[in-house]
Design a protein around this motif. Structure first.
Motif, PDB file in Angstrom:
ATOM      1  N   UNK A  10     -12.869 -50.011 -20.771  1.00 27.01           N
ATOM      2  CA  UNK A  10     -11.784 -49.474 -21.600  1.00 27.01           C
ATOM      3  C   UNK A  10     -11.457 -48.085 -21.046  1.00 27.01           C
ATOM      4  N   UNK A  11     -10.461 -47.972 -20.169  1.00 28.53           N
ATOM      5  CA  UNK A  11     -10.124 -46.654 -19.623  1.00 28.53           C
ATOM      6  C   UNK A  11      -9.485 -45.766 -20.682  1.00 28.53           C
ATOM      7  N   UNK A  12      -9.853 -44.500 -20.658  1.00 29.53           N
ATOM      8  CA  UNK A  12      -9.291 -43.550 -21.622  1.00 29.53           C
ATOM      9  C   UNK A  12      -8.259 -42.629 -20.985  1.00 29.53           C
ATOM     10  N   UNK A  13      -8.173 -42.653 -19.668  1.00 29.32           N
ATOM     11  CA  UNK A  13      -7.121 -41.929 -18.955  1.00 29.32           C
ATOM     12  C   UNK A  13      -6.620 -42.834 -17.836  1.00 29.32           C
ATOM     13  N   UNK A  14      -5.388 -42.601 -17.431  1.00 26.85           N
ATOM     14  CA  UNK A  14      -4.842 -43.324 -16.283  1.00 26.85           C
ATOM     15  C   UNK A  14      -4.983 -42.460 -15.034  1.00 26.85           C
ATOM     16  N   UNK A  15      -6.114 -41.796 -14.905  1.00 28.34           N
ATOM     17  CA  UNK A  15      -6.329 -40.897 -13.774  1.00 28.34           C
ATOM     18  C   UNK A  15      -6.980 -41.588 -12.590  1.00 28.34           C
ATOM     19  N   UNK A  16      -7.360 -42.855 -12.745  1.00 32.20           N
ATOM     20  CA  UNK A  16      -7.941 -43.607 -11.636  1.00 32.20           C
ATOM     21  C   UNK A  16      -7.746 -45.091 -11.892  1.00 32.20           C
ATOM     22  N   UNK A  17      -8.129 -45.901 -10.886  1.00 27.35           N
ATOM     23  CA  UNK A  17      -8.036 -47.352 -11.024  1.00 27.35           C
ATOM     24  C   UNK A  17      -9.410 -47.985 -11.228  1.00 27.35           C
TER      25      UNK A  17
END
Length: 378
Positions: free
Chosen positions: A116-123
């Motif tokens: 569950x990513x909390x930022x779109x700062x990486x893939x």
């Protein structure tokens, strides 16, 4: 893989929408009844409050706080904790390093993993690899995993609430994807016909780039205004999913290797991964002698979305030749991705490319005409 083969390695399922965190237990139940959840500290209390109840009547979930860095020590610590609670499922909630830790734990324990990513700062949410660092936050190695996560939950309410700088940094990381995959594809073409998987990865990476060019500047404005829009969702999909799947399947090249060399520069310790990746991409394009029009397009885009352009913008107050020659040496390390370029690269080549990229970026930043052009794009 044998004979240099490439496979497409997307996550089992990818969901994007609002409120997915609160329904985590229903997605997890197909994979086990005892979940060990690794959380970034800033999301821990919210995850317990929102996701915790969703495990009622479906088993149990134990939430644990991630300790800042994806190191071998942190991976082993969480492996022991997962065993102690008899986990049959690993969940990662947080940024890239948290998710990489969860994936590594799951792989080594031979358990399924949900991210569950909390930022779109990486893939990192979608990839079948984990980047391992030292306790000093220097790049150690890339751990190749047996598979990508079983499920990725991209909760747009969480992702859209992340700081603008992190969102823009994710765009910088995703921007490099197409050019790195293209370099890997060209290298394979030189050594033999690329596989069908490689062609699919290149097409996916191109779609990622096109989506960014079309939507990123508007998406940043929408994020600043706290508006959920199609442009914002398109960029979240490109950064989290398209970039991860295409890079995992198509490969990484000079930009990643140069970025990893830059981790040893103390002045860059506060620069974000994607911010450094955008500069490293410029160095890769300089190294490739890319067409001037292509470099201009990348520079315009970097300015339009608000990424740092020059090394000075990234935090380097004074350029020290010896230090940047060490960066070039590190970028050419055998274990890194420089060897995926379609031509041989020596440290001197990397050093010259870094200097050229910084000069190109500086000229663009100081050009009133180019500043107006970038502002028009934004």
């Amino acid at each position: 893989m044998p004979n240099g083969a490439i496979s497409i390695t997307p996550p089992g399922k990818f969901f994007i929408g609002k409120g997915l965190l609160a329904d985590l237990g229903s997605y997890a139940q197909a994979f086990g009844s005892s979940a060990y959840v690794i959380c970034d500290k800033f999301i821990l209390e919210r995850a317990i409050a929102e996701a915790g109840p969703s495990f009622e009547d479906r088993g149990k979930a134990v939430f644990s706080k991630f300790r800042h860095e994806c190191t071998r020590i942190e991976i082993n610590r969480n492996r022991e904790l997962a065993r102690s609670v008899k986990a049959d499922l690993i969940v990662g909630i947080g940024g890239g390093k948290t998710l990489d830790t969860a994936k590594a734990v799951a792989c080594q324990e031979r358990l399924p993993v949900l991210t569950v990513p909390t930022t779109a700062s990486s893939d990192a949410a979608c990839t079948a690899r984990a980047l391992i660092y030292t306790l000093n936050s220097e790049f150690d190695s890339c751990m190749l995993l047996t598979s990508s996560p079983e499920i990725v939950l991209a909760d747009t309410e969480i992702l859209a609430a992340a700081p603008v700088r992190l969102f823009v940094a994710g765009i910088g990381k995703a921007l490099a994807t197409y050019f790195e995959v293209r370099a890997c594809y060209r290298a394979k073409a030189d050594r033999g016909a690329p596989t069908r998987a490689a062609r699919i990865a290149l097409a996916t990476a191109r779609r990622c780039l096109d989506s960014l060019l079309e939507n990123a500047a508007q998406a940043r404005l929408d994020l600043e205004r706290q508006r959920s829009t199609p442009a914002l969702e398109a960029v979240l999909e490109a950064v989290v999913y398209l970039s991860g799947v295409s890079a995992d399947s198509g490969g990484r090249a000079a930009a990643h290797a140069i970025h990893n060399g830059m981790l040893a520069v103390p002045a860059l310790q506060h620069a974000r991964h994607g911010e450094k990746m955008a500069f490293a991409l410029l160095a890769q394009l300089a190294m490739e002698k890319a067409p001037a029009e292509e470099i201009a397009m990348v520079l315009d885009f970097i300015q339009a979305v608000g990424l740092p352009l020059t090394l000075q913008d990234l935090g380097v107050k004074a350029f020290a030749e010896a230090q940047w020659r060490r960066v070039a040496e590190r970028a050419c390390a055998k274990h890194d991705s420089m060897g995926n370029m379609p031509f041989a690269v020596a440290p001197d080549d990397v050093y010259r490319a870094i200097r050229e990229a910084d000069a190109l970026a500086g000229a663009r930043r100081d050009s009133p005409v180019r500043q107006c052009r970038a502002a028009a794009l934004g």
